[in-house]
Design a protein around this motif. Sequence first.
Motif, mmCIF file in Angstrom:
data_model
loop_
_atom_site.group_PDB
_atom_site.id
_atom_site.type_symbol
_atom_site.label_atom_id
_atom_site.label_comp_id
_atom_site.label_asym_id
_atom_site.label_seq_id
_atom_site.Cartn_x
_atom_site.Cartn_y
_atom_site.Cartn_z
ATOM 1 N N GLU A 1 39.376 -1.736 7.913
ATOM 2 C CA GLU A 1 39.930 -0.705 7.029
ATOM 3 C C GLU A 1 38.862 -0.126 6.102
ATOM 4 O O GLU A 1 38.853 1.082 5.834
ATOM 5 N N ILE A 2 37.972 -0.972 5.606
ATOM 6 C CA ILE A 2 36.880 -0.484 4.753
ATOM 7 C C ILE A 2 35.974 0.458 5.537
ATOM 8 O O ILE A 2 35.553 1.512 5.043
ATOM 9 N N PHE A 3 35.688 0.098 6.772
ATOM 10 C CA PHE A 3 34.848 0.935 7.631
ATOM 11 C C PHE A 3 35.523 2.288 7.880
ATOM 12 O O PHE A 3 34.875 3.343 7.767
ATOM 13 N N ASN A 4 36.820 2.273 8.192
ATOM 14 C CA ASN A 4 37.546 3.518 8.444
ATOM 15 C C ASN A 4 37.590 4.399 7.199
ATOM 16 O O ASN A 4 37.411 5.622 7.280
ATOM 17 N N PHE A 5 37.835 3.777 6.044
ATOM 18 C CA PHE A 5 37.831 4.527 4.786
ATOM 19 C C PHE A 5 36.483 5.192 4.549
ATOM 20 O O PHE A 5 36.395 6.372 4.176
ATOM 21 N N THR A 6 35.412 4.439 4.783
ATOM 22 C CA THR A 6 34.063 4.955 4.552
ATOM 23 C C THR A 6 33.766 6.152 5.444
ATOM 24 O O THR A 6 33.228 7.171 4.979
ATOM 25 N N LEU A 7 34.121 6.041 6.724
ATOM 26 C CA LEU A 7 33.847 7.135 7.656
ATOM 27 C C LEU A 7 34.617 8.396 7.295
ATOM 28 O O LEU A 7 34.169 9.512 7.579
ATOM 29 N N GLU A 8 35.768 8.228 6.668
ATOM 30 C CA GLU A 8 36.573 9.388 6.269
ATOM 31 C C GLU A 8 36.115 9.966 4.935
ATOM 32 O O GLU A 8 35.982 11.186 4.780
ATOM 33 N N ALA A 9 35.848 9.101 3.958
ATOM 34 C CA ALA A 9 35.596 9.565 2.593
ATOM 35 C C ALA A 9 34.181 10.059 2.355
ATOM 36 O O ALA A 9 33.968 11.050 1.641
ATOM 37 N N VAL A 10 33.186 9.389 2.938
ATOM 38 C CA VAL A 10 31.798 9.689 2.568
ATOM 39 C C VAL A 10 31.338 11.074 3.042
ATOM 40 O O VAL A 10 30.690 11.795 2.268
ATOM 41 N N PRO A 11 31.629 11.494 4.284
ATOM 42 C CA PRO A 11 31.222 12.853 4.656
ATOM 43 C C PRO A 11 31.832 13.926 3.745
ATOM 44 O O PRO A 11 31.143 14.901 3.397
ATOM 45 N N LEU A 12 33.086 13.745 3.346
ATOM 46 C CA LEU A 12 33.717 14.692 2.416
ATOM 47 C C LEU A 12 33.056 14.629 1.048
ATOM 48 O O LEU A 12 32.890 15.654 0.374
ATOM 49 N N LEU A 13 32.680 13.422 0.637
ATOM 50 C CA LEU A 13 31.980 13.250 -0.639
ATOM 51 C C LEU A 13 30.650 13.989 -0.627
ATOM 52 O O LEU A 13 30.333 14.727 -1.567
ATOM 53 N N VAL A 14 29.880 13.802 0.417
ATOM 54 C CA VAL A 14 28.570 14.465 0.510
ATOM 55 C C VAL A 14 28.742 15.984 0.470
ATOM 56 O O VAL A 14 28.008 16.688 -0.239
ATOM 57 N N LYS A 15 29.718 16.474 1.199
ATOM 58 C CA LYS A 15 29.980 17.924 1.215
ATOM 59 C C LYS A 15 30.303 18.440 -0.179
ATOM 60 O O LYS A 15 29.806 19.498 -0.602
ATOM 61 N N ASP A 16 31.134 17.688 -0.922
ATOM 62 C CA ASP A 16 31.535 18.119 -2.257
ATOM 63 C C ASP A 16 30.382 18.036 -3.250
ATOM 64 O O ASP A 16 30.240 18.907 -4.115
ATOM 65 N N VAL A 17 29.549 17.012 -3.137
ATOM 66 C CA VAL A 17 28.386 16.895 -4.019
ATOM 67 C C VAL A 17 27.442 18.077 -3.820
ATOM 68 O O VAL A 17 26.951 18.670 -4.789
ATOM 69 N N LEU A 18 27.199 18.420 -2.571
ATOM 70 C CA LEU A 18 26.333 19.568 -2.288
ATOM 71 C C LEU A 18 26.920 20.852 -2.860
ATOM 72 O O LEU A 18 26.209 21.672 -3.454
ATOM 73 N N LEU A 19 28.222 21.016 -2.700
ATOM 74 C CA LEU A 19 28.900 22.207 -3.212
ATOM 75 C C LEU A 19 28.779 22.298 -4.728
ATOM 76 O O LEU A 19 28.467 23.365 -5.278
ATOM 77 N N LYS A 20 29.019 21.180 -5.414
ATOM 78 C CA LYS A 20 28.996 21.188 -6.877
ATOM 79 C C LYS A 20 27.592 21.365 -7.433
ATOM 80 O O LYS A 20 27.423 21.791 -8.580
ATOM 81 N N ASN A 21 26.589 21.034 -6.632
ATOM 82 C CA ASN A 21 25.210 21.242 -7.076
ATOM 83 C C ASN A 21 24.605 22.521 -6.508
ATOM 84 O O ASN A 21 23.414 22.791 -6.717
ATOM 85 N N LYS A 22 25.399 23.258 -5.733
ATOM 86 C CA LYS A 22 25.016 24.561 -5.193
ATOM 87 C C LYS A 22 23.737 24.495 -4.353
ATOM 88 O O LYS A 22 22.821 25.320 -4.496
ATOM 89 N N ILE A 23 23.692 23.471 -3.492
ATOM 90 C CA ILE A 23 22.560 23.324 -2.580
ATOM 91 C C ILE A 23 23.075 22.996 -1.186
ATOM 92 O O ILE A 23 24.258 22.659 -1.013
ATOM 93 N N GLU A 24 22.185 23.078 -0.202
ATOM 94 C CA GLU A 24 22.531 22.775 1.171
ATOM 95 C C GLU A 24 22.023 21.375 1.539
ATOM 96 O O GLU A 24 21.125 20.840 0.879
ATOM 97 N N GLN A 25 22.578 20.815 2.598
ATOM 98 C CA GLN A 25 22.130 19.489 3.037
ATOM 99 C C GLN A 25 20.646 19.488 3.376
ATOM 100 O O GLN A 25 19.936 18.501 3.135
#
Length: 332
Positions: A227-251
């Motif tokens: 369950e921890i692995f599944n949560f991580t695979l779902e949450a972290v890519p969305l987290l990275v996307k949102d961090v980039l958006l809030k800092n106005k930069i690209e990956q």
Amino acid sequence: MKAFIKDIAYYLPERVVTNQELIKDFPEWSVEKVASKVGIQERHLVVDGETATDLAVKAAEQLFISGKAKKEDVDFILFCTQSPDYVLPTSACLIQNRLKLSTNVGALDFNLGCSGYVYGLSLAKGLICGGVARNVLLLTAETYSLHIHPKDKGNRTIFGDAATATLISTEGMSEIGNFSLGTDGSGAGNLIVKTGAFRNPQRKNDLFFDDNKTPISSDYLYMNGTEIFNFTLEAVPLLVKDVLLKNKIEQSDIGLFVFHQANKYMINVLRKKLKIEEERFFIYLEKVGNTVSSTIPIALFQAQKENKLNGHVLLAGFGVGYSWGGVVLNFG
């Protein structure tokens, strides 16, 4: 007002448990299997009577030795731990006294695990930008080994004890950018110690072993790895996307990604899912293991030694809670 990381230090307990030593308790495993599965060769563990507060004090002392952080400059202590010395008083108050810091400093504990360092940076930035403090001593320390059943080979393989100290100030080596933070308490039961606090103050002594011979008990750390692995695979890519958006930069603008060092397999799966090149993805697990809230600052310290901290560095912490957080640091 801006907030910066000025310096980082860490401390590891003196006791070292190698894979060779660990497999004496689990002869069905080999040194090679442990290393290939989680990417860890050894971990440092506290000895009897040694606590997270002890580790945090030693990490802070290491920070002050560098000279970039001075005791007299600290005006706030933030201490992240899930292994406090007492229910009360606040461990940060004990740390203030042991470090002989001014009685004019603010001090508080906050209880978070693998996302704790990122959350701590957000609190420190808020204190500085709000004019409450100018030099915040952020400490992380964890002794998960004390929560783990001796026959729990999975968790004993992964977790190590450690502490870190970071000085956040009005100037420094890296500006702290914008944050993305998240919580989903519905996953709390998948990484938990059920007894010992006021919901279940008494030990339940309900130990049993599942089909894989893993000990399951309310009195020890329980982790549902799937369950921890599944949560991580779902949450972290969305987290990275949102961090980039809030800092106005690209990956592509990120020079280095530093994720919570859960285990080598998990974070490599994340790296591949996010299509991050190996040279832009920092891993430091082999000699320390998963040190919970201390993994990211330890990795940052090591990356700095290797001259890999340049431009934008993205941090991502995730785990127990469920809780997750990310931020971009800007180096020079």
